[in-house]
Motif scaffolding. Structure first.
Motif, PDB file in Angstrom:
ATOM      1  N   PRO A  31      78.955  55.546  51.616  1.00 49.00           N
ATOM      2  CA  PRO A  31      77.785  54.659  51.520  1.00 49.00           C
ATOM      3  C   PRO A  31      77.833  53.753  50.285  1.00 49.00           C
ATOM      4  O   PRO A  31      77.392  52.603  50.346  1.00 49.00           O
ATOM      5  CB  PRO A  31      76.598  55.609  51.444  1.00 49.00           C
ATOM      6  N   LEU A  32      78.386  54.249  49.189  1.00 47.63           N
ATOM      7  CA  LEU A  32      78.507  53.415  47.998  1.00 47.63           C
ATOM      8  C   LEU A  32      79.434  52.231  48.273  1.00 47.63           C
ATOM      9  O   LEU A  32      79.113  51.090  47.927  1.00 47.63           O
ATOM     10  CB  LEU A  32      79.041  54.242  46.827  1.00 47.63           C
ATOM     11  N   ALA A  33      80.560  52.478  48.913  1.00 49.71           N
ATOM     12  CA  ALA A  33      81.498  51.403  49.237  1.00 49.71           C
ATOM     13  C   ALA A  33      80.874  50.400  50.201  1.00 49.71           C
ATOM     14  O   ALA A  33      81.024  49.187  50.033  1.00 49.71           O
ATOM     15  CB  ALA A  33      82.773  51.989  49.829  1.00 49.71           C
ATOM     16  N   VAL A  34      80.152  50.897  51.188  1.00 48.60           N
ATOM     17  CA  VAL A  34      79.499  49.999  52.150  1.00 48.60           C
ATOM     18  C   VAL A  34      78.454  49.146  51.441  1.00 48.60           C
ATOM     19  O   VAL A  34      78.349  47.937  51.691  1.00 48.60           O
ATOM     20  CB  VAL A  34      78.881  50.816  53.307  1.00 48.60           C
ATOM     21  N   SER A  35      77.670  49.742  50.545  1.00 50.50           N
ATOM     22  CA  SER A  35      76.639  48.967  49.839  1.00 50.50           C
ATOM     23  C   SER A  35      77.267  47.916  48.930  1.00 50.50           C
ATOM     24  O   SER A  35      76.755  46.803  48.814  1.00 50.50           O
ATOM     25  CB  SER A  35      75.715  49.888  49.050  1.00 50.50           C
ATOM     26  N   LEU A  36      78.380  48.254  48.275  1.00 46.19           N
ATOM     27  CA  LEU A  36      79.048  47.265  47.425  1.00 46.19           C
ATOM     28  C   LEU A  36      79.635  46.123  48.251  1.00 46.19           C
ATOM     29  O   LEU A  36      79.564  44.956  47.839  1.00 46.19           O
ATOM     30  CB  LEU A  36      80.129  47.937  46.590  1.00 46.19           C
ATOM     31  N   LEU A  37      80.207  46.440  49.400  1.00 46.80           N
ATOM     32  CA  LEU A  37      80.712  45.376  50.267  1.00 46.80           C
ATOM     33  C   LEU A  37      79.587  44.494  50.792  1.00 46.80           C
ATOM     34  O   LEU A  37      79.725  43.267  50.850  1.00 46.80           O
ATOM     35  CB  LEU A  37      81.500  45.972  51.431  1.00 46.80           C
ATOM     36  N   ALA A  38      78.462  45.107  51.168  1.00 47.75           N
ATOM     37  CA  ALA A  38      77.317  44.319  51.642  1.00 47.75           C
ATOM     38  C   ALA A  38      76.810  43.395  50.544  1.00 47.75           C
ATOM     39  O   ALA A  38      76.509  42.221  50.795  1.00 47.75           O
ATOM     40  CB  ALA A  38      76.207  45.259  52.109  1.00 47.75           C
ATOM     41  N   ARG A  39      76.729  43.888  49.329  1.00 47.66           N
ATOM     42  CA  ARG A  39      76.282  43.051  48.209  1.00 47.66           C
ATOM     43  C   ARG A  39      77.274  41.917  47.963  1.00 47.66           C
ATOM     44  O   ARG A  39      76.879  40.785  47.669  1.00 47.66           O
ATOM     45  CB  ARG A  39      76.135  43.901  46.954  1.00 47.66           C
ATOM     46  N   PHE A  40      78.558  42.219  48.067  1.00 51.49           N
ATOM     47  CA  PHE A  40      79.591  41.194  47.891  1.00 51.49           C
ATOM     48  C   PHE A  40      79.403  40.066  48.887  1.00 51.49           C
ATOM     49  O   PHE A  40      79.435  38.888  48.532  1.00 51.49           O
ATOM     50  CB  PHE A  40      80.967  41.841  48.055  1.00 51.49           C
ATOM     51  N   TRP A  41      79.192  40.394  50.159  1.00 48.34           N
ATOM     52  CA  TRP A  41      79.044  39.357  51.184  1.00 48.34           C
ATOM     53  C   TRP A  41      77.723  38.621  51.049  1.00 48.34           C
ATOM     54  O   TRP A  41      77.673  37.409  51.262  1.00 48.34           O
ATOM     55  CB  TRP A  41      79.174  39.958  52.586  1.00 48.34           C
ATOM     56  N   ARG A  42      76.635  39.322  50.700  1.00 49.46           N
ATOM     57  CA  ARG A  42      75.325  38.668  50.568  1.00 49.46           C
ATOM     58  C   ARG A  42      75.268  37.714  49.403  1.00 49.46           C
ATOM     59  O   ARG A  42      74.552  36.708  49.447  1.00 49.46           O
ATOM     60  CB  ARG A  42      74.227  39.717  50.388  1.00 49.46           C
ATOM     61  N   THR A  43      75.971  38.008  48.316  1.00 46.55           N
ATOM     62  CA  THR A  43      75.879  37.173  47.122  1.00 46.55           C
ATOM     63  C   THR A  43      76.919  36.064  47.084  1.00 46.55           C
ATOM     64  O   THR A  43      77.089  35.411  46.052  1.00 46.55           O
ATOM     65  CB  THR A  43      76.019  38.040  45.851  1.00 46.55           C
ATOM     66  N   GLY A  44      77.632  35.847  48.169  1.00 44.99           N
ATOM     67  CA  GLY A  44      78.568  34.726  48.239  1.00 44.99           C
ATOM     68  C   GLY A  44      79.955  35.035  47.733  1.00 44.99           C
ATOM     69  O   GLY A  44      80.675  34.120  47.302  1.00 44.99           O
ATOM     70  N   GLY A  45      80.369  36.264  47.768  1.00 43.62           N
ATOM     71  CA  GLY A  45      81.697  36.637  47.297  1.00 43.62           C
ATOM     72  C   GLY A  45      82.807  36.001  48.110  1.00 43.62           C
ATOM     73  O   GLY A  45      83.857  35.641  47.578  1.00 43.62           O
ATOM     74  N   ALA A  46      82.582  35.845  49.415  1.00 43.21           N
ATOM     75  CA  ALA A  46      83.612  35.238  50.261  1.00 43.21           C
ATOM     76  C   ALA A  46      83.862  33.781  49.863  1.00 43.21           C
ATOM     77  O   ALA A  46      85.006  33.320  49.842  1.00 43.21           O
ATOM     78  CB  ALA A  46      83.203  35.337  51.722  1.00 43.21           C
ATOM     79  N   ALA A  47      82.800  33.067  49.529  1.00 40.64           N
ATOM     80  CA  ALA A  47      82.956  31.671  49.111  1.00 40.64           C
ATOM     81  C   ALA A  47      83.725  31.582  47.804  1.00 40.64           C
ATOM     82  O   ALA A  47      84.574  30.695  47.624  1.00 40.64           O
ATOM     83  CB  ALA A  47      81.588  31.018  48.962  1.00 40.64           C
ATOM     84  N   VAL A  48      83.467  32.493  46.899  1.00 40.64           N
ATOM     85  CA  VAL A  48      84.197  32.504  45.630  1.00 40.64           C
ATOM     86  C   VAL A  48      85.680  32.785  45.875  1.00 40.64           C
ATOM     87  O   VAL A  48      86.547  32.144  45.279  1.00 40.64           O
ATOM     88  CB  VAL A  48      83.591  33.550  44.668  1.00 40.64           C
ATOM     89  N   LEU A  49      85.983  33.716  46.757  1.00 39.17           N
ATOM     90  CA  LEU A  49      87.381  33.999  47.064  1.00 39.17           C
ATOM     91  C   LEU A  49      88.075  32.796  47.692  1.00 39.17           C
ATOM     92  O   LEU A  49      89.233  32.529  47.410  1.00 39.17           O
ATOM     93  CB  LEU A  49      87.482  35.201  48.005  1.00 39.17           C
ATOM     94  N   ARG A  50      87.366  32.064  48.553  1.00 46.70           N
ATOM     95  CA  ARG A  50      87.965  30.878  49.157  1.00 46.70           C
ATOM     96  C   ARG A  50      88.258  29.810  48.104  1.00 46.70           C
ATOM     97  O   ARG A  50      89.243  29.092  48.194  1.00 46.70           O
ATOM     98  CB  ARG A  50      87.050  30.311  50.238  1.00 46.70           C
TER      99      ARG A  50
END
Length: 100
Positions: free
Chosen positions: A57-76
């Motif tokens: 659950p900790l890993a899932v919550s961190l991944l969800a936060r990453f996607w919600r806060t725009g982490g994918a855009a930063v990686l791009r």
């Protein structure tokens, strides 16, 4: 180039396998077939199972936060080359951060 890398990596893996086999064999670290046993207990619930259940659950919550806060855009954005600097417009900034 890809074929060269494939052949090189295959050769490296094959040579490493022979080195490990001959090294372990010469040191007597390879068990004889009659002495080799396969554990038959199957899947067990031990401390690593419970740690995995807690961490999931900790890993899932961190991944969800990453996607919600725009982490994918930063990686791009991090994969490209820097934008070219504009030259010839004004003066270069001075030591204190403003131009004259």
């Amino acid at each position: 180039m890809a074929v060269f890398l494939l052949v090189t990596f295959f050769a490296a893996v094959a040579v490493a396998g022979y080195v490990v086999d001959f090294t372990f064999g010469s040191l007597g670290l390879i068990p004889d077939q009659p002495d080799a046993t396969i554990p038959e207990e199957g899947i067990t619930w031990n401390y690593t199972t419970w740690l995995n259940i807690v961490v999931l659950p900790l890993a899932v919550s961190l991944l969800a936060r990453f996607w919600r806060t725009g982490g994918a855009a930063v990686l791009r954005m991090t994969g490209g080359s820097p934008e070219p600097a504009e030259h010839g417009h004004g003066h270069a900034p001075t030591r204190h951060g403003h131009s004259h």
